[in-house]
Design an enzyme around this catalytic site. Structure first.
Site, PDB file in Angstrom:
ATOM      1  N   GLY A   1      -5.983  26.123 -85.188  1.00 33.15           N
ATOM      2  CA  GLY A   1      -4.946  25.553 -84.410  1.00 33.15           C
ATOM      3  C   GLY A   1      -4.581  26.783 -83.341  1.00 33.15           C
ATOM      4  O   GLY A   1      -5.087  27.722 -83.316  1.00 33.15           O
ATOM      5  N   TYR A   2      -3.669  26.205 -82.255  1.00 27.45           N
ATOM      6  CA  TYR A   2      -3.184  27.112 -81.407  1.00 27.45           C
ATOM      7  C   TYR A   2      -4.517  27.660 -80.476  1.00 27.45           C
ATOM      8  O   TYR A   2      -4.422  28.918 -80.703  1.00 27.45           O
ATOM      9  CB  TYR A   2      -2.343  28.230 -81.934  1.00 27.45           C
ATOM     10  CG  TYR A   2      -1.088  27.623 -82.213  1.00 27.45           C
ATOM     11  CD1 TYR A   2      -0.558  26.932 -81.551  1.00 27.45           C
ATOM     12  CD2 TYR A   2      -0.566  27.967 -83.516  1.00 27.45           C
ATOM     13  CE1 TYR A   2       1.010  26.395 -82.012  1.00 27.45           C
ATOM     14  CE2 TYR A   2       0.757  27.659 -84.081  1.00 27.45           C
ATOM     15  CZ  TYR A   2       1.319  26.763 -83.095  1.00 27.45           C
ATOM     16  OH  TYR A   2       2.699  26.293 -83.460  1.00 27.45           O
TER      17      TYR A   2
ATOM     18  N   GLN B   1      -0.312  32.389 -87.053  1.00 31.58           N
ATOM     19  CA  GLN B   1      -0.401  30.894 -87.173  1.00 31.58           C
ATOM     20  C   GLN B   1      -0.973  30.077 -88.351  1.00 31.58           C
ATOM     21  O   GLN B   1      -0.919  28.965 -88.651  1.00 31.58           O
ATOM     22  CB  GLN B   1      -1.052  30.230 -85.934  1.00 31.58           C
ATOM     23  CG  GLN B   1      -2.528  30.783 -85.867  1.00 31.58           C
ATOM     24  CD  GLN B   1      -2.957  31.005 -84.363  1.00 31.58           C
ATOM     25  OE1 GLN B   1      -2.816  29.742 -83.717  1.00 31.58           O
ATOM     26  NE2 GLN B   1      -3.986  31.452 -84.209  1.00 31.58           N
ATOM     27  N   THR B   2      -1.641  30.858 -89.292  1.00 26.47           N
ATOM     28  CA  THR B   2      -2.383  30.199 -90.289  1.00 26.47           C
ATOM     29  C   THR B   2      -2.047  31.087 -91.747  1.00 26.47           C
ATOM     30  O   THR B   2      -1.990  32.374 -91.588  1.00 26.47           O
ATOM     31  CB  THR B   2      -3.984  30.355 -90.007  1.00 26.47           C
ATOM     32  OG1 THR B   2      -4.071  29.746 -88.688  1.00 26.47           O
ATOM     33  CG2 THR B   2      -4.578  29.726 -90.952  1.00 26.47           C
TER      34      THR B   2
ATOM     35  N   TYR C   1       6.080  41.270 -82.230  1.00 30.58           N
ATOM     36  CA  TYR C   1       5.488  41.202 -83.558  1.00 30.58           C
ATOM     37  C   TYR C   1       4.348  41.890 -83.446  1.00 30.58           C
ATOM     38  O   TYR C   1       4.012  42.753 -84.442  1.00 30.58           O
ATOM     39  CB  TYR C   1       5.422  40.166 -84.243  1.00 30.58           C
ATOM     40  CG  TYR C   1       4.607  40.149 -85.499  1.00 30.58           C
ATOM     41  CD1 TYR C   1       5.181  40.705 -86.546  1.00 30.58           C
ATOM     42  CD2 TYR C   1       3.366  39.731 -85.562  1.00 30.58           C
ATOM     43  CE1 TYR C   1       4.323  41.083 -87.479  1.00 30.58           C
ATOM     44  CE2 TYR C   1       2.357  40.011 -86.647  1.00 30.58           C
ATOM     45  CZ  TYR C   1       2.799  40.705 -87.792  1.00 30.58           C
ATOM     46  OH  TYR C   1       2.184  40.758 -88.688  1.00 30.58           O
TER      47      TYR C   1
ATOM     48  N   ASP D   1       8.825  39.930 -88.809  1.00 25.55           N
ATOM     49  CA  ASP D   1       8.097  38.581 -89.156  1.00 25.55           C
ATOM     50  C   ASP D   1       8.654  37.914 -89.940  1.00 25.55           C
ATOM     51  O   ASP D   1       9.784  38.203 -90.751  1.00 25.55           O
ATOM     52  CB  ASP D   1       6.430  38.987 -89.303  1.00 25.55           C
ATOM     53  CG  ASP D   1       6.115  39.048 -90.890  1.00 25.55           C
ATOM     54  OD1 ASP D   1       6.979  39.674 -91.520  1.00 25.55           O
ATOM     55  OD2 ASP D   1       4.895  38.726 -91.281  1.00 25.55           O
TER      56      ASP D   1
ATOM     57  N   GLU E   1      -4.362  39.969 -87.158  1.00 28.09           N
ATOM     58  CA  GLU E   1      -2.878  39.672 -86.822  1.00 28.09           C
ATOM     59  C   GLU E   1      -2.849  38.510 -85.778  1.00 28.09           C
ATOM     60  O   GLU E   1      -1.854  37.502 -86.022  1.00 28.09           O
ATOM     61  CB  GLU E   1      -2.196  40.901 -86.220  1.00 28.09           C
ATOM     62  CG  GLU E   1      -1.914  41.982 -87.023  1.00 28.09           C
ATOM     63  CD  GLU E   1      -0.931  41.709 -88.229  1.00 28.09           C
ATOM     64  OE1 GLU E   1      -0.195  40.744 -88.128  1.00 28.09           O
ATOM     65  OE2 GLU E   1      -1.077  42.484 -89.245  1.00 28.09           O
TER      66      GLU E   1
END
Length: 273
Positions: free
Chosen positions: A86-87, A47-48, A125, A143, A42
Site C-alpha cells: 500500500g501507499y 503503514q503496515t 516520526y 507514534d 520504519e
DNA sequence: GTCCGGGTAT
DNA sequence: ATACCCGGAC
C-alpha cells in the site's frame, strides 16, 4: 501540564522494561545497526502491521541491499516488490531519498533529525525513529504505540488527549542513555495494550476514521499501478479495462500519477517512469 | 460484505 | 483538513 515524580518515572520504566524482557518481540530490524536497513523498516512500518512487514523487509533488502542500489533501481521493479504494502507514494519517496543521499551526503544517511526530516518521505516520526534506533540519540518520538502507552498510563479517564500534552511526558520518562532500546520496549508495550485492553488511542484528539476504500481514488490508483508494474506500456482504454472502474476517474488518476512522477505518457500509452 | 490501522505531503 | 493503500479480522 502534568508532571511526574521520580518514583512514578522509575516504576513506569520498570514496568515497560519488565514486559520487554519477558515478551519483547524479536524483529529483524532490531538485529542490525545499518541506518539504511532501519530506515527501510520504519518506512514500511508507517503503514503496515509488523507481521506483514517482516517478509517484505527481507525481500526488499535482498533486492536493494544499500542506498546506491535503490537509487539506481528501475521504479517498476521497486513497485513490484513494494506491491501488497500500500501507499506506493512512499516507495517513490524512498527511491528519491536514496538518490539525494547518494548525490549529496556522500552516500550516508545523516544522524541529525533536523537533516533527516528534509529528505522526502521522512516526517517528524521517522526522523526521530532513525535517530533513536540507528544512532541511539535521545530524541523525543511520537507514534501510535507510544501515544497508546501514555494515554493508558497517564490520562486514564481523559478524552480528547492532545499529543502536545503527551510529549513532555515522553521526554521526562526517556531513558536517555539507551534511547533505542527504550523505544523498542515502549512500542512493544503499546502493541500489547492494543490486543489486551481495547484501544486507548480512541481517546486521542488525533484519532480519526478513514474514508471508505471501495471506489475511492486510492483504489483506482492502486489498480492503475498494478496494471503497469509489469512494464508493458498500456493505452488509456486498456488501463480502464484492467482497472474496471469509471473511465473519468481513471483519467483523472492517470493525470495525477503523472504529476507525482509515477508514470509518463509515451505516444498513446502510459508507462512507469 | 464492513471495519480498521497509520505517518507524510499538500 | 484531507488524501494516500492494502490485507486481515470479523
Amino acid at each position: 501540564m502534568k508532571r511526574l515524580t521520580p518514583s512514578t518515572i522509575r516504576s513506569f520504566r520498570r514496568k515497560v522494561y519488565d514486559h520487554y524482557r519477558k515478551q519483547g518481540r524479536d524483529l529483524p530490524w532490531r538485529k542490525t545497526d545499518d541506518p539504511y536497513h532501519i530506515l527501510v523498516s520504519e518506512i514500511m512500518l508507517q503503514q503496515t502491521q509488523v507481521e506483514r512487514v517482516t517478509g517484505k523487509y527481507r525481500e526488499f533488502l535482498r533486492a536493494f541491499p544499500n542506498l546506491a542500489s535503490l537509487a539506481r533501481a528501475p521504479l517498476a521493479r521497486l513497485l513490484r516488490i513494494w506491491s501488497g504494502m500500500g501507499y506506493n507514494r512512499r516507495a517513490l519517496s524512498l527511491k528519491r531519498l536514496a538518490q539525494q543521499v547518494v548525490a549529496g551526503h556522500q552516500g550516508k544517511l545523516p544522524a541529525d533529525p533536523a537533516e533527516l526530516i528534509k529528505l522526502p518521505g521522512i516526517g517528524p516520526y521517522t526522523a526521530g525513529a532513525v535517530a533513536a534506533f540507528a544512532f541511539n540519540k535521545p530524541v523525543v518520538v511520537m507514534d501510535t504505540n507510544i501515544r497508546r502507552v501514555f494515554i493508558h498510563e497517564f490520562f486514564q479517564d481523559k478524552k480528547g488527549v492532545r499529543d502536545v500534552d503527551i510529549l513532555p511526558l515522553v521526554e521526562e520518562t526517556l531513558d536517555r542513555k539507551h534511547a533505542g532500546r527504550w523505544y523498542n520496549a515502549l512500542m512493544d508495550f503499546g502493541a500489547m495494550l492494543k490486543s489486551k485492553e481495547g484501544n486507548p488511542n480512541r481517546r486521542s484528539a488525533h484519532y480519526t476514521r478513514q474514508s471508505p476504500f471501495e471506489n475511492s481514488n486510492r483504489q483506482v490508483r492502486g489498480r492503475i499501478l498494478k496494471a503497469l508494474v509489469g512494464g508493458e506500456p498500456l493505452t488509456g482504454p486498456q488501463i480502464t479495462k484492467a482497472v474496471g472502474m469509471d473511465r473519468e476517474q481513471v483519467k483523472k488518476n492517470l493525470a495525477q500519477l503523472g504529476k507525482e512522477g509515477f508514470i509518463k505518457k509515451v505516444g498513446r500509452t502510459y508507462v512507469i517512469i
